[in-house]
Motif scaffolding. Structure first.
Motif, short mmCIF file in Angstrom:
data_model
loop_
_atom_site.label_atom_id
_atom_site.label_comp_id
_atom_site.label_asym_id
_atom_site.label_seq_id
_atom_site.Cartn_x
_atom_site.Cartn_y
_atom_site.Cartn_z
N ALA A 268 86.31 1.52 39.53
CA ALA A 268 87.73 1.59 39.15
C ALA A 268 88.59 2.04 40.32
O ALA A 268 89.57 2.77 40.15
CB ALA A 268 87.93 2.51 37.95
N GLY A 269 88.22 1.61 41.52
CA GLY A 269 88.99 1.95 42.72
C GLY A 269 88.71 3.32 43.28
O GLY A 269 89.29 3.71 44.29
N ILE A 270 87.79 4.07 42.66
CA ILE A 270 87.47 5.43 43.09
C ILE A 270 86.17 5.41 43.88
O ILE A 270 85.17 4.83 43.44
CB ILE A 270 87.34 6.39 41.89
CG1 ILE A 270 88.62 6.37 41.05
CG2 ILE A 270 87.03 7.80 42.36
CD1 ILE A 270 89.85 6.84 41.77
N ASP A 271 86.16 6.04 45.05
CA ASP A 271 84.93 6.15 45.84
C ASP A 271 83.94 7.07 45.13
O ASP A 271 84.26 8.22 44.82
CB ASP A 271 85.23 6.70 47.23
CG ASP A 271 85.86 5.67 48.13
OD1 ASP A 271 85.35 4.54 48.17
OD2 ASP A 271 86.87 5.99 48.79
N MET A 272 82.75 6.56 44.88
CA MET A 272 81.71 7.33 44.21
C MET A 272 80.71 7.84 45.24
O MET A 272 80.54 7.25 46.31
CB MET A 272 80.98 6.45 43.18
CG MET A 272 81.89 5.80 42.15
SD MET A 272 82.78 7.00 41.15
CE MET A 272 81.44 7.65 40.16
N SER B 176 79.09 1.69 50.76
CA SER B 176 80.01 2.40 49.87
C SER B 176 79.87 1.88 48.46
O SER B 176 79.35 0.79 48.22
CB SER B 176 81.46 2.26 50.36
OG SER B 176 81.89 0.91 50.23
N LEU B 177 80.36 2.66 47.51
CA LEU B 177 80.35 2.29 46.09
C LEU B 177 81.68 2.71 45.49
O LEU B 177 82.10 3.86 45.62
CB LEU B 177 79.20 3.00 45.37
CG LEU B 177 79.21 2.98 43.83
CD1 LEU B 177 79.07 1.56 43.32
CD2 LEU B 177 78.09 3.85 43.29
N ASN C 30 77.05 0.78 37.39
CA ASN C 30 77.68 0.32 36.16
C ASN C 30 78.21 -1.09 36.38
O ASN C 30 78.52 -1.49 37.51
CB ASN C 30 78.84 1.23 35.75
CG ASN C 30 78.36 2.58 35.27
OD1 ASN C 30 77.18 2.80 35.08
ND2 ASN C 30 79.29 3.50 35.09
N LYS C 31 78.34 -1.83 35.30
CA LYS C 31 78.88 -3.18 35.41
C LYS C 31 80.32 -3.11 35.93
O LYS C 31 81.13 -2.31 35.45
CB LYS C 31 78.84 -3.89 34.06
CG LYS C 31 78.99 -5.40 34.18
CD LYS C 31 78.53 -6.10 32.92
CE LYS C 31 78.43 -7.60 33.16
NZ LYS C 31 77.89 -8.32 31.99
N GLY C 32 80.63 -3.94 36.89
CA GLY C 32 81.97 -3.95 37.46
C GLY C 32 82.11 -3.09 38.70
O GLY C 32 83.14 -3.12 39.36
N ASP C 33 81.07 -2.28 39.02
CA ASP C 33 81.12 -1.50 40.26
C ASP C 33 81.20 -2.44 41.46
O ASP C 33 80.65 -3.55 41.44
CB ASP C 33 79.86 -0.65 40.41
CG ASP C 33 79.87 0.57 39.50
OD1 ASP C 33 80.88 0.79 38.84
OD2 ASP C 33 78.85 1.28 39.45
N LEU C 34 81.85 -2.00 42.51
CA LEU C 34 81.93 -2.77 43.75
C LEU C 34 81.15 -2.01 44.83
O LEU C 34 81.46 -0.85 45.13
CB LEU C 34 83.38 -2.95 44.19
CG LEU C 34 84.25 -3.83 43.29
CD1 LEU C 34 85.69 -3.83 43.78
CD2 LEU C 34 83.73 -5.26 43.24
N ILE C 35 80.13 -2.66 45.39
CA ILE C 35 79.37 -2.04 46.46
C ILE C 35 79.57 -2.85 47.74
O ILE C 35 79.77 -4.06 47.69
CB ILE C 35 77.88 -1.91 46.13
CG1 ILE C 35 77.24 -3.30 45.91
CG2 ILE C 35 77.66 -1.02 44.93
CD1 ILE C 35 75.74 -3.24 45.75
N GLU C 36 79.53 -2.16 48.85
CA GLU C 36 79.69 -2.79 50.15
C GLU C 36 78.32 -2.88 50.82
O GLU C 36 77.68 -1.86 51.06
CB GLU C 36 80.66 -1.98 51.01
CG GLU C 36 81.45 -2.80 52.00
CD GLU C 36 82.52 -1.98 52.69
OE1 GLU C 36 83.60 -2.53 52.95
OE2 GLU C 36 82.27 -0.80 52.99
#
Length: 564
Positions: free
Chosen positions: A343-347, A339-340, A356-362
């Motif tokens: 800002a808390g939104i699923d992309m 997942s990606l 992008n910088k700050g993205d959270l990937i699983e």
């Protein structure tokens, strides 16, 4: 009943928690797809409890409001400053123009209807669904050089107008964007969303199915190699390369040779009767057809730990690269992106989606592979219950001190107020966290409490305090306020869609996401994704949401200064 009323008056903190409990309970109910939502429910329950004439110290709501605003800024800080880069500037300009429309339309409607600054500020808050305006506008009114009684009367009108206009502000926004929006943007947005997915690599389901969905599970199967197998007497690296050439992104994690089990190395040779643990996304495994390999149940071979790790994108070698480029690199060997979030939104997780910088990937894979990949990608955001309260406390204090600075122009005091300062500080501290993720951690549950509970305690106190004057204010405003609020909701959204289509020339689906983001309507984003049957509207949501969430809150100061 007398005892209960007396007790609530004596212990007003109990009245706050009673309001929260009932408000959250009522906010869960839906009629079709419509719901009052937690904030409006808490406000209305607070108004009802406020009929008991309960007095609550003003500092209570201020504390929780500052906490809420800092959390808002912290959440969107990386996207806000990241949008200042070349690729994000058009969306930032779009959001800024839409936000100006969201200020100007309620202002002129308020002037035409003869509303005072309290009703106009409340209409701005409700029609644009930005609850924080209630607090910011109230703080600004308190700084005006007018009698205290007049200040109280104006401040008490804000939640009245908010409650009346919020219903259409929420439901109407989702309806306009999901129903009218596609017609204004050329129609048939389901097909256009598919076209956008193709541009992002979504057409490569046959070649690269690992990017088809963010939610597919990773599985492992055991296969016994025969003398006729394509992998017999080949190295692990050669087998994986051959599978990759056929569009099957699979990995060999372990090998059984007789009774012994080994971790697979690139140069390990797979021989006849060896059993391999082959893993990857479910769709790859489904596409893999064992011809000269026999699938076996080898519990011992398959019984190894798999790690699911959230990683914050930080490293330069990954920034602005696509998911497909990362997947094809050596650092992602044995690892699958599940997942990606931005800002808390699923992309959408598609091959051409950029980081992008700050993205959270699983990431999913063996601990060895995941840890290696995380080292090259960014910061491993491992689960923790601890919040860096030194960071949070310092941020709120510095922001509050900056916001408390006052500049007088023509005798009118102008300042961001402590609430506006806390928002700006949250943006900066959130950006710092994205740049240096080794400090400033606020776990997601803690951030939810600061964001959600912080706002609703503030709203509960506002409702209880305004309760005695709420009914009188509603009677004075009349149903004309509802119509005025509906106009204030509709006009900026229609203009935003036309702006995105004819001026900025965004892709229609991106235009919808940008309009929802600039108006900070997450509910509308969900409705859009359902309408176009795609997650692609989220690509236009995050940067514009960061801008909208900042400017719309600051408009609480501006609208009062304009009306005064």
């Amino acid at each position: 009943m007398d005892w209960l009323i007396t007790t609530l008056k004596q212990y007003p903190e109990l009245a706050v928690f009673l309001t929260l409990s009932l408000g959250y309970f009522i906010g869960k109910f839906k009629i079709g797809s419509f719901s009052l939502g937690t904030v409006t429910s808490v406000l209305l329950v607070g108004v009802l409890v406020g009929q008991l004439d309960i007095v609550i110290a003003p500092a209570v709501k201020s504390v929780f409001f500052l906490m809420f605003l800092f959390a808002v800024g912290y959440s969107v800080g990386p996207q806000f400053f990241g949008g200042l880069k070349k690729d994000g500037l058009p969306q930032m300009f779009f959001a800024a123009i839409v936000c100006v429309l969201c200020l100007v339309c309620p202002y002129f409607i308020g002037k035409i209807m003869g509303y005072d600054m309290g009703l106009t500020a409340g209409m701005l808050a409700g029609s644009q669904t930005i609850s924080a305006v209630i607090g910011v506008a109230s703080d600004t009114i308190n700084q005006l050089d007018i009698p205290a009684a007049e200040k109280a009367a104006l401040i008490n009108k804000i939640p009245v107008a908010y409650a009346v206009t919020y219903i259409f502000g929420t439901a109407g926004s989702a309806w306009i964007l999901a129903s009218i929006g596609p017609k204004l943007l050329g129609g048939n947005l389901v097909e256009k969303a598919k076209e956008l997915e193709i541009q992002l690599g979504g057409d490569s389901i046959g070649d690269d199915p690992s990017m088809a969905s963010a939610y597919d599970r990773v599985i492992y199967n055991a296969y016994q190699i025969s003398a006729q197998s394509f992998g017999c007497n080949k190295t692990v690296a050669a087998i994986e390369a051959e599978l990759e050439s056929k569009g099957r992104h699979l990995f060999i994690e372990r090998i059984r040779k007789g009774k012994d089990i080994f971790e697979a190395e690139k140069d390990t040779i797979v021989e006849e009767n060896d059993v391999i643990a082959l893993g990857g996304r479910r769709e790859f495994m489904m596409n893999y057809v064992a011809v000269n390999e026999k699938e076996v149940l080898d519990v011992e071979l398959l019984n190894f730990p798999v790690e699911v790790l959230t990683v914050m994108i930080v490293k330069k070698e990954v920034l602005n690269k696509t998911i497909g480029e990362l997947r094809g690199s050596k650092i992602a060997h044995g690892v699958v992106i599940r997942s990606l979030k931005r800002a808390g939104i699923d992309m959408p997780v598609l091959p051409n989606t950029t980081f992008n910088k700050g993205d959270l990937i699983e990431l999913v894979g063996t601990k060895k592979d995941v840890d290696r990949a995380a080292l090259h990608i960014g910061y491993a955001d491992r689960a923790t219950n601890a919040t860096d309260m030194a960071f949070v406390g310092l941020g709120i204090v510095l922001g509050g001190l900056f916001g408390a600075l006052t500049l007088k122009i023509s005798g009118v005091p102008i300042s961001l107020s402590t609430s506006g300062g806390a928002l700006i500080s949250g943006l900066i501290f959130g950006w710092l966290r994205g740049q240096h993720p080794t400090f400033g951690r606020i776990p997601e549950p803690a951030l939810w409490v600061m964001n959600n509970v912080g706002l609703n305690i503030f709203i509960a106190v506002v409702g209880i305090t305004a309760g005695p004057s709420f009914i009188v204010g509603f009677q004075e405003a009349g149903w004309g306020l509802f119509i005025a609020g509906a106009a204030a909701t509709t006009l900026p959204l229609i203009l935003a869609l036309l702006l995105g289509r004819y001026v900025f020339k965004f892709h229609p689906v991106i235009t919808l996401g940008c309009a929802a983001g600039a108006r900070t309507t997450t509910a509308a984003l969900g409705a859009l994704q359902d309408a176009v049957k795609s997650k692609t509207p989220a690509l236009g949501y995050t940067v514009t949401y960061a801008v909208g969430n900042t400017l719309l809150i600051i408009w609480g100061v501006v609208v009062i200064l304009m009306m005064s």
